[in-house]
Design an enzyme around this catalytic site. Structure first.
Site, PDB file in Angstrom:
ATOM      1  N   GLU A   4      14.849 -97.756 -58.224  1.00  0.00           N
ATOM      2  CA  GLU A   4      15.715 -98.919 -58.079  1.00  0.00           C
ATOM      3  C   GLU A   4      16.958 -98.759 -58.953  1.00  0.00           C
ATOM      4  O   GLU A   4      16.895 -98.893 -60.167  1.00  0.00           O
ATOM      5  CB  GLU A   4      14.966-100.190 -58.488  1.00  0.00           C
ATOM      6  CG  GLU A   4      13.619-100.382 -57.804  1.00  0.00           C
ATOM      7  CD  GLU A   4      12.742-101.361 -58.572  1.00  0.00           C
ATOM      8  OE1 GLU A   4      13.207-102.479 -58.860  1.00  0.00           O
ATOM      9  OE2 GLU A   4      11.599-100.995 -58.909  1.00  0.00           O
TER      10      GLU A   4
ATOM     11  N   ASP B  33       7.033 -97.777 -65.314  1.00  0.00           N
ATOM     12  CA  ASP B  33       7.749 -98.951 -64.814  1.00  0.00           C
ATOM     13  C   ASP B  33       8.848 -99.237 -65.827  1.00  0.00           C
ATOM     14  O   ASP B  33       8.847-100.263 -66.508  1.00  0.00           O
ATOM     15  CB  ASP B  33       6.816-100.150 -64.649  1.00  0.00           C
ATOM     16  CG  ASP B  33       7.475-101.303 -63.890  1.00  0.00           C
ATOM     17  OD1 ASP B  33       8.606-101.117 -63.385  1.00  0.00           O
ATOM     18  OD2 ASP B  33       6.874-102.395 -63.815  1.00  0.00           O
TER      19      ASP B  33
ATOM     20  N   TYR C  24       9.409 -98.627 -51.524  1.00  0.00           N
ATOM     21  CA  TYR C  24       8.427 -97.725 -52.119  1.00  0.00           C
ATOM     22  C   TYR C  24       8.397 -96.463 -51.268  1.00  0.00           C
ATOM     23  O   TYR C  24       8.056 -96.510 -50.089  1.00  0.00           O
ATOM     24  CB  TYR C  24       7.027 -98.338 -52.093  1.00  0.00           C
ATOM     25  CG  TYR C  24       6.779 -99.528 -52.966  1.00  0.00           C
ATOM     26  CD1 TYR C  24       5.947 -99.434 -54.085  1.00  0.00           C
ATOM     27  CD2 TYR C  24       7.324-100.777 -52.671  1.00  0.00           C
ATOM     28  CE1 TYR C  24       5.666-100.535 -54.872  1.00  0.00           C
ATOM     29  CE2 TYR C  24       7.056-101.882 -53.454  1.00  0.00           C
ATOM     30  CZ  TYR C  24       6.230-101.757 -54.551  1.00  0.00           C
ATOM     31  OH  TYR C  24       5.950-102.853 -55.328  1.00  0.00           O
TER      32      TYR C  24
ATOM     33  N   HIS D 209      12.973-110.556 -60.596  1.00  0.00           N
ATOM     34  CA  HIS D 209      13.525-110.255 -59.268  1.00  0.00           C
ATOM     35  C   HIS D 209      14.094-111.469 -58.532  1.00  0.00           C
ATOM     36  O   HIS D 209      13.927-111.621 -57.321  1.00  0.00           O
ATOM     37  CB  HIS D 209      12.455-109.588 -58.407  1.00  0.00           C
ATOM     38  CG  HIS D 209      12.180-108.161 -58.754  1.00  0.00           C
ATOM     39  ND1 HIS D 209      13.054-107.379 -59.482  1.00  0.00           N
ATOM     40  CD2 HIS D 209      11.108-107.357 -58.472  1.00  0.00           C
ATOM     41  CE1 HIS D 209      12.550-106.165 -59.631  1.00  0.00           C
ATOM     42  NE2 HIS D 209      11.372-106.118 -59.046  1.00  0.00           N
TER      43      HIS D 209
ATOM     44  N   GLN E 184      15.397 -97.910 -62.296  1.00  0.00           N
ATOM     45  CA  GLN E 184      14.034 -98.310 -62.622  1.00  0.00           C
ATOM     46  C   GLN E 184      13.066 -97.443 -61.826  1.00  0.00           C
ATOM     47  O   GLN E 184      13.113 -97.412 -60.592  1.00  0.00           O
ATOM     48  CB  GLN E 184      13.811 -99.791 -62.282  1.00  0.00           C
ATOM     49  CG  GLN E 184      12.455-100.339 -62.680  1.00  0.00           C
ATOM     50  CD  GLN E 184      12.383-100.745 -64.146  1.00  0.00           C
ATOM     51  OE1 GLN E 184      13.398-100.773 -64.843  1.00  0.00           O
ATOM     52  NE2 GLN E 184      11.188-101.085 -64.614  1.00  0.00           N
TER      53      GLN E 184
ATOM     54  N   HIS F 234      14.408-102.195 -53.049  1.00  0.00           N
ATOM     55  CA  HIS F 234      13.049-102.062 -53.577  1.00  0.00           C
ATOM     56  C   HIS F 234      12.092-101.369 -52.605  1.00  0.00           C
ATOM     57  O   HIS F 234      10.928-101.765 -52.480  1.00  0.00           O
ATOM     58  CB  HIS F 234      12.509-103.450 -53.944  1.00  0.00           C
ATOM     59  CG  HIS F 234      11.474-103.448 -55.030  1.00  0.00           C
ATOM     60  ND1 HIS F 234      10.186-103.003 -54.843  1.00  0.00           N
ATOM     61  CD2 HIS F 234      11.538-103.847 -56.314  1.00  0.00           C
ATOM     62  CE1 HIS F 234       9.497-103.147 -55.958  1.00  0.00           C
ATOM     63  NE2 HIS F 234      10.301-103.651 -56.878  1.00  0.00           N
TER      64      HIS F 234
END
Length: 354
Positions: free
Chosen positions: A317, A254, A184, A108, A289, A182
């Site tokens: 993502e 993931d 959540y 990242h 992702q 990113h």
């Protein structure tokens, strides 16, 4: 603009002043964004009863964002989202070594990635919908990357309850780039509850298997007959604990999914049956992702009380494939002088009762 409110948010350890920008649409939906990391700290969406609640995880205290934000809550990720194997790549015949912050790999954008920078914010007054422009100039050599890159991110909130994230970047030397967002998501609005009761659907016939360091194995695998088949909407919890080597390696999902089609298109839907909240994801990127918060560790209090335990949020993502600079079969992530990197992702919220 009257529908973008600006307020003081906090001060970093470097004495940098950070502001919060609150975008509001005609329905009362809000998106709160700070110019540190271009982070979305709050995003509200209606449930089946018309109640607007925050649906993205985040910290309570500003300093928790300023002190590394190890979960990357709500941040823009750059220069390169996801992992680069052995923190190294070759470009134009030259070898580059990046910060090794996810041993032995680079993750990242490194320790001082875009998520950990103060961006220059500007409210765009000429746009039809509330738009916030954030700009960051990444110097040559930052985290090991070549070239000075000027990155811009545009957040827009429409009256159709869409959060639009548009990205641009230019460089003065050959480099690589792969930006993403990113957040959540937890559509229940209750951040101590697991997202395993959410349903996910993806326009993806294949996913990218990973090794024990979460680096792509260099191949695509069909989702059919596996726990990775989300072509028809299903509960996240249905297969997440299945005896499967890929799920073991990530402690859940993931993985990058290979999206079908090209250009701007709907690529997936997240749905929470109890609240009726639905979030559709549109993007022009080749991959997404899916990360089910497998390493949330309960160290911090959530915005609704309680702790941010494992699997209490899901990241979707949109991006290019992980380790693309080292994978000759993956689409290129190179950016050259005179070119402009451009991409867009939309998270659209609505209500559906089944």
């Amino acid at each position: 603009m009257e529908n973008i409110q600006i307020s003081e948010y906090g001060t970093t350890d470097k004495e940098e002043n950070v502001k919060k920008y609150t975008l509001t649409n005609k329905n009362g939906m809000t998106a709160e964004i700070i110019n540190y990391g271009a982070i979305v700290t709050s995003l509200t969406a209606p449930d089946k009863n018309g109640n607007y609640e925050d649906v993205v995880l985040g910290f309570v205290e500003p300093q928790d964002y300023f002190n590394q934000n190890s979960y990357f809550y709500g941040a823009i990720i750059g220069r390169f989202a996801n992992r680069i194997a052995n923190a190294a790549f070759q470009l134009e015949g030259k070898n580059y070594h990046l910060t090794e912050n996810n041993a032995p790999n680079h993750l990242h954008g490194g320790k001082e990635g875009f998520f950990n920078k103060v961006w220059i914010a500007e409210v765009l007054a000429e746009t039809e919908i509330p738009t916030l422009q954030l700009t960051y100039e990444s110097p040559d050599g930052e985290e090991g990357y070549p070239g000075t890159v000027i990155a811009k991110v545009f957040y827009s909130l429409t009256d159709d309850n869409e959060l639009i994230i548009s990205y641009e970047a230019v460089t003065d030397r050959a480099t690589i780039i792969n930006l993403t967002h990113h957040s959540y998501f937890n559509l229940s609005g209750r951040f101590t509850e697991s997202i395993t009761d959410h349903e996910l659907q993806l326009e993806a016939d294949q996913f990218i298997p990973i090794d024990t360091f979460s680096i792509p194995e260099g191949r695509f695998q069909d989702v059919e007959g596996s726990p990775f088949d989300f072509r028809i909407s299903k509960l996240l919890g249905k297969d997440i604990d299945t005896e499967n080597e890929q799920l073991k390696r990530a402690n859940g999902y993931d993985h990058c999914f290979v999206l079908t089609g090209s250009g701007m298109r709907r690529t997936g839907t997240l749905y929470h049956p109890e609240s009726g909240r639905k979030m559709e994801v549109f993007t022009d990127q080749p991959g997404i992702q899916v990360y089910t918060g497998n390493f949330l560790d309960g160290k911090h209090t959530t915005k609704t009380g309680g702790k941010n335990m494992v699997r209490t949020g899901i990241c979707l993502e949109t991006q290019h494939y992980p380790d693309a600079p080292n994978q000759i079969n993956f689409p290129s992530v190179k950016l050259f002088p005179g070119e402009k990197y451009q991409t867009k992702t939309i998270y659209k919220f609505s209500v559906e009762e089944k």
